[in-house]
Design an enzyme around this catalytic site. Structure first.
Site, PDB file in Angstrom:
ATOM      1  N   SER A 196       0.809  -1.221   0.000  1.00  0.00           N
ATOM      2  CA  SER A 196       0.000   0.000   0.000  1.00  0.00           C
ATOM      3  C   SER A 196       0.842   1.270   0.000  1.00  0.00           C
ATOM      4  O   SER A 196       0.344   2.341  -0.312  1.00  0.00           O
ATOM      5  CB  SER A 196      -0.955  -0.004   1.204  1.00  0.00           C
ATOM      6  OG  SER A 196      -0.237   0.106   2.410  1.00  0.00           O
ATOM      7  N   LYS A 200       0.102   4.961   6.833  1.00  0.00           N
ATOM      8  CA  LYS A 200      -0.362   5.755   5.695  1.00  0.00           C
ATOM      9  C   LYS A 200       0.215   7.161   5.772  1.00  0.00           C
ATOM     10  O   LYS A 200       0.759   7.569   6.796  1.00  0.00           O
ATOM     11  CB  LYS A 200      -1.906   5.861   5.720  1.00  0.00           C
ATOM     12  CG  LYS A 200      -2.642   4.546   5.492  1.00  0.00           C
ATOM     13  CD  LYS A 200      -2.627   4.131   4.036  1.00  0.00           C
ATOM     14  CE  LYS A 200      -3.371   2.818   3.812  1.00  0.00           C
ATOM     15  NZ  LYS A 200      -2.762   1.681   4.548  1.00  0.00           N
TER      16      LYS A 200
END
Lengths: 205, 205
Positions: free
Chosen positions: A122, A159
């Site tokens: 990711s 993230k």
DNA sequence: CCTTTGGCTGTTGTTATATACAGTACACTA
DNA sequence: TAGTGTACTGTATATAACAACAGCCAAAGG
């Protein structure tokens, strides 16, 4: 650069440090204050305590408060590898330390407190590959653009952080992943820390 | 032959042992009972105690009685190299342990308690060369013909032992050296131990 | 000169740790 | 089927060990 061991030690302090090394080598345990005192002929264990404090102050050792034989040599200190985090995997508690990597915590700035292995792709566009180890600085403060370790309820993820008012956007660095939008007014979001570095091992395998 | 590690460990015991190894690797300290218990989810530290006793009984670890974190892995246990003894040099106390050699104490019979490096050529005809390390079994009993570590007053020496009545003869195995005659009636002679083995290292240097 | 630092002695309170004892449950085996 | 070993819970206690406080002395340095 110059990091690692500060060596402003007095001769006596060096002797104490050498004794600690020896104790670890020979008995595979750090000494107690009393053992140091008796080895050096001190009448009081507090003399040892003082030396240890000096050594800790000068960065040669760290003292684990309240722990018996809680002397650690900085030279063989490393960062704890806490666990593995993927998009949506639960983080392990500090107690579930998996391993230690011999890395100078001061290599990163601000200093790294622990390490986290990343699973998944990711964050691939930020150069964070599957299996990479992130050096994390523990903090609940994050500024826009930083790569953060965030906990949403029970789940932890890595993230890029972006806040707009009460909305926080957790952006994956991979166009196949959609950003996570969190309204901090009604959803619980905790910033566990920010990434301050990355270690990639096993590149030759 | 068959010495070293007994491996009749139960799966659970192996886990405990692995945890101890890990604790030593990661924290460079053996764990406490409480730490073992909490790592395995035991409600009582005594469960850990029991496991440790089992491991000690089976020879995987040794437990230093009364000492905090007094767990030692037998696999990295060795014999203490106490000091160097020449004809007439003072022996060092056990506290002045110089080093540890990774040697199975049970390799020798009776078991070796410590090691002593020999300087000089006084025992050369017994195959004990300068620099050799003698494995010593601590005892005050010696029989004729044994090679003993003897203390005469403040001085310690390695010689072959021979008693005739109250006279003790300490014989060098080298025709250039004269035997030492001690009348135990008026001179103090202490047998520190008997040689049960020999280790020679550094032969390639 | 005074102040700081290193290197100690001596004492004391707190807590971390080891360790004993009593008991439960279960599997194995003689 | 009684006996033994493993794997625990739960309680209790002695002490090993840490750590704080109060001082002393000598050397260094501004």
């Amino acid at each position: 650069m110059k990091s690692s061991t500060a060596t402003n030690l007095t001769p006596r302090q060096s002797e104490i440090l050498a004794f600690i090394r020896n104790s670890l080598e020979v008995f595979s345990v750090p000494p107690t204050r009393a053992e140091i005192a008796s080895a050096f002929g001190f009448a009081s264990a507090n003399a040892a305590e003082d030396h240890l404090r000096a050594l800790a102050r000068k960065g040669a050792i760290t003292l684990e408060s309240g722990s018996a034989r809680g002397i650690r040599l900085v030279e063989q200190l490393g960062l704890p590898l806490i666990g593995t985090v993927a998009a949506g995997s639960p983080i392990l508690a500090v107690e579930n330390r998996l391993d230690t990597m011999r890395v100078d915590p001061a290599l990163f700035s601000p200093r790294a407190d622990y390490l986290l292995r990343v699973r998944g792709l990711s964050m691939i566009d930020a150069g964070i590959l599957d299996g990479d180890v992130l050096a994390i600085h523990s903090t609940s403060e994050a500024t826009n653009g930083q790569i953060v370790v965030a906990r949403i309820g029970d789940e932890v993820t890595v993230k890029r952080f972006k806040r707009r008012g009460t909305m926080v956007e957790l952006i994956a660095e991979n166009k196949d992943f959609k950003p996570i939008l969190v309204n901090t007014r009604n959803e619980s979001l905790t910033i566990e820390g920010v990434a301050v570095g990355l270690i990639r091992d096993g590149m030759m395998r």
